[in-house]
Design a protein around this motif. Structure first.
Motif, PDB file in Angstrom:
ATOM      1  N   UNK A 197      41.698  28.006  40.041  1.00  0.00           N
ATOM      2  CA  UNK A 197      41.998  29.166  40.320  1.00  0.00           C
ATOM      3  C   UNK A 197      43.338  29.508  39.678  1.00  0.00           C
ATOM      4  N   UNK A 198      42.831  31.147  39.264  1.00  0.00           N
ATOM      5  CA  UNK A 198      44.178  31.797  38.698  1.00  0.00           C
ATOM      6  C   UNK A 198      45.020  31.978  40.035  1.00  0.00           C
ATOM      7  N   UNK A 199      46.345  32.614  39.845  1.00  0.00           N
ATOM      8  CA  UNK A 199      47.301  33.091  40.800  1.00  0.00           C
ATOM      9  C   UNK A 199      46.904  34.227  41.391  1.00  0.00           C
ATOM     10  N   UNK A 200      46.036  34.941  40.808  1.00  0.00           N
ATOM     11  CA  UNK A 200      45.780  36.151  41.572  1.00  0.00           C
ATOM     12  C   UNK A 200      46.124  37.345  41.198  1.00  0.00           C
ATOM     13  N   UNK A 213      42.120  37.182  32.772  1.00  0.00           N
ATOM     14  CA  UNK A 213      41.968  35.738  33.326  1.00  0.00           C
ATOM     15  C   UNK A 213      41.995  34.785  32.117  1.00  0.00           C
ATOM     16  N   UNK A 214      42.973  33.959  32.011  1.00  0.00           N
ATOM     17  CA  UNK A 214      43.069  33.120  30.831  1.00  0.00           C
ATOM     18  C   UNK A 214      42.851  31.561  31.001  1.00  0.00           C
ATOM     19  N   UNK A 215      42.164  30.890  30.461  1.00  0.00           N
ATOM     20  CA  UNK A 215      42.147  29.542  30.860  1.00  0.00           C
ATOM     21  C   UNK A 215      43.119  29.007  29.716  1.00  0.00           C
ATOM     22  N   UNK A 216      44.126  28.118  29.925  1.00  0.00           N
ATOM     23  CA  UNK A 216      45.307  27.971  29.182  1.00  0.00           C
ATOM     24  C   UNK A 216      45.109  26.622  28.290  1.00  0.00           C
ATOM     25  N   UNK A 217      44.479  25.777  28.776  1.00  0.00           N
ATOM     26  CA  UNK A 217      44.460  24.445  28.008  1.00  0.00           C
ATOM     27  C   UNK A 217      42.688  23.799  27.965  1.00  0.00           C
ATOM     28  N   UNK A 248      40.979  37.289  42.300  1.00  0.00           N
ATOM     29  CA  UNK A 248      41.114  36.092  41.985  1.00  0.00           C
ATOM     30  C   UNK A 248      40.012  35.625  40.985  1.00  0.00           C
ATOM     31  N   UNK A 249      40.652  35.014  39.961  1.00  0.00           N
ATOM     32  CA  UNK A 249      39.339  34.451  39.134  1.00  0.00           C
ATOM     33  C   UNK A 249      39.502  32.591  39.133  1.00  0.00           C
ATOM     34  N   UNK A 250      38.396  32.248  38.905  1.00  0.00           N
ATOM     35  CA  UNK A 250      38.659  30.682  38.624  1.00  0.00           C
ATOM     36  C   UNK A 250      37.639  30.255  37.498  1.00  0.00           C
ATOM     37  N   UNK A 251      37.617  29.065  37.152  1.00  0.00           N
ATOM     38  CA  UNK A 251      36.960  28.547  36.299  1.00  0.00           C
ATOM     39  C   UNK A 251      36.653  26.936  36.332  1.00  0.00           C
ATOM     40  N   UNK A 310      34.421  33.099  37.261  1.00  0.00           N
ATOM     41  CA  UNK A 310      34.181  33.747  38.361  1.00  0.00           C
ATOM     42  C   UNK A 310      35.315  34.623  38.861  1.00  0.00           C
ATOM     43  N   UNK A 311      34.795  35.816  39.465  1.00  0.00           N
ATOM     44  CA  UNK A 311      35.641  36.859  39.942  1.00  0.00           C
ATOM     45  C   UNK A 311      35.564  36.817  41.561  1.00  0.00           C
ATOM     46  N   UNK A 312      36.373  36.746  42.375  1.00  0.00           N
ATOM     47  CA  UNK A 312      36.291  36.963  43.713  1.00  0.00           C
ATOM     48  C   UNK A 312      37.390  38.029  43.943  1.00  0.00           C
ATOM     49  N   UNK A 313      36.991  38.578  45.179  1.00  0.00           N
ATOM     50  CA  UNK A 313      37.849  39.696  45.714  1.00  0.00           C
ATOM     51  C   UNK A 313      38.064  39.133  47.116  1.00  0.00           C
ATOM     52  N   UNK A 314      39.410  39.521  47.345  1.00  0.00           N
ATOM     53  CA  UNK A 314      39.901  39.226  48.900  1.00  0.00           C
ATOM     54  C   UNK A 314      40.560  40.404  49.643  1.00  0.00           C
ATOM     55  N   UNK A 315      39.895  40.954  50.550  1.00  0.00           N
ATOM     56  CA  UNK A 315      40.769  41.754  51.130  1.00  0.00           C
ATOM     57  C   UNK A 315      41.479  41.262  52.264  1.00  0.00           C
ATOM     58  N   UNK A 316      42.598  42.220  52.643  1.00  0.00           N
ATOM     59  CA  UNK A 316      43.583  41.657  53.392  1.00  0.00           C
ATOM     60  C   UNK A 316      43.040  40.830  54.738  1.00  0.00           C
ATOM     61  N   UNK A 317      43.630  39.741  55.272  1.00  0.00           N
ATOM     62  CA  UNK A 317      43.407  38.940  56.295  1.00  0.00           C
ATOM     63  C   UNK A 317      41.505  38.557  56.353  1.00  0.00           C
ATOM     64  N   UNK A 318      40.893  38.741  55.089  1.00  0.00           N
ATOM     65  CA  UNK A 318      39.552  38.057  54.900  1.00  0.00           C
ATOM     66  C   UNK A 318      39.467  37.200  53.845  1.00  0.00           C
ATOM     67  N   UNK A 319      38.230  36.558  53.866  1.00  0.00           N
ATOM     68  CA  UNK A 319      38.172  35.385  52.732  1.00  0.00           C
ATOM     69  C   UNK A 319      37.687  35.753  51.396  1.00  0.00           C
TER      70      UNK A 319
END
Lengths: 117, 116
Positions: free
Chosen positions: A108-111, A23-27, A93-96, A34-43
């Motif tokens: 958010x990153x694209x996952x 996961x990279x922040x480009x600019x 998915x990561x986010x910063x 933060x690292x998130x996990x999303x199982x199918x059809x879940x949050x």
């Protein structure tokens, strides 16, 4: 605007192997990611908070020895899924948080879609 | 207790009509932020709108507006003039605390389908 990238966008691996997600922040510099996990059809569920130069903080129920997080620079955090099993198949998915002057927005990153066979 | 509750698993709306997606939240922190994100089938999280707990006016961003009722702890998203491209999952999320350097807690989401 700020961009967060993730690599790879998708990966298929065999059970028992390890896979690394970047996961990279480009600019902008991200001392926290933060690292998130999303199982199918879940949050999205927070897995861990990655802090540059220090140990990650894991949420309850997340095995820190299985999900290794390294935040070695201000623009890169990595998540390594060790000894992956089919139940680890998920969308990661990561986010910063935004940089200085950005009060509230998180980027958010694209996952990364992980499939363990 | 659930911090973010979205009670509508799925919603249908006719193209060009308005739709309201419900969200209630629970926090004891006086300072918090509320977000709505759109997630199309590609999986990317698209930021739509933000409301701060101290903001006096409801947030608006183009066709999106947030109906913020603080006493009821609700933050409903209103999409006006729905378009076919609005079909996606919509997540309400909350950040507790006054800074942006905290993770978000997400609701279970609402799948919106816009019909022609």
């Amino acid at each position: 605007g700020a961009v967060v990238s993730q690599h790879p966008s998708w990966v298929i691996c065999k059970s028992g192997t390890s896979v690394k997600i970047e996961c990279r922040s480009l600019d902008f510099q991200a001392t926290t990611m933060f690292w998130y996990r999303q199982f199918p059809k879940q949050s999205l569920m927070l897995m861990a908070t990655s802090n540059e130069g220090s140990k990650a903080t894991y949420e309850q129920g997340v095995e820190k020895d299985k999900f290794l997080i390294n935040h070695a620079s201000l623009t890169l955090s990595t998540l390594t899924v060790t000894s992956a099993h089919p139940e680890d198949s998920s969308f990661y998915i990561c986010s910063a948080p935004g940089g200085p002057g950005v009060r509230y927005e998180q980027y958010f990153g694209p996952g990364t879609r992980l499939t363990v066979t | 207790a659930q911090k973010i509750t979205q009670t509508q698993p799925g919603m249908f709306v006719q193209e060009k009509e308005a739709v309201t997606l419900d969200c209630t939240y629970d926090t004891s922190d006086p300072s918090y932020g509320l977000f709505w994100y759109k997630q199309p089938s590609s999986g990317e999280m698209i930021f739509l709108i933000y409301q701060g707990s101290y903001d006096q006016q409801n947030a608006t961003e183009g066709r999106y507006s947030l109906n913020f009722q603080k006493a009821r702890k609700s933050a409903n998203l209103v999409i006006s003039a729905s378009q076919l491209g609005d079909s996606a999952m919509y997540f309400c999320a909350m950040r507790e605390g006054g800074t942006g350097r905290r993770a978000l807690t997400f609701g279970s989401g609402t799948r919106l389908q816009v019909q022609p």
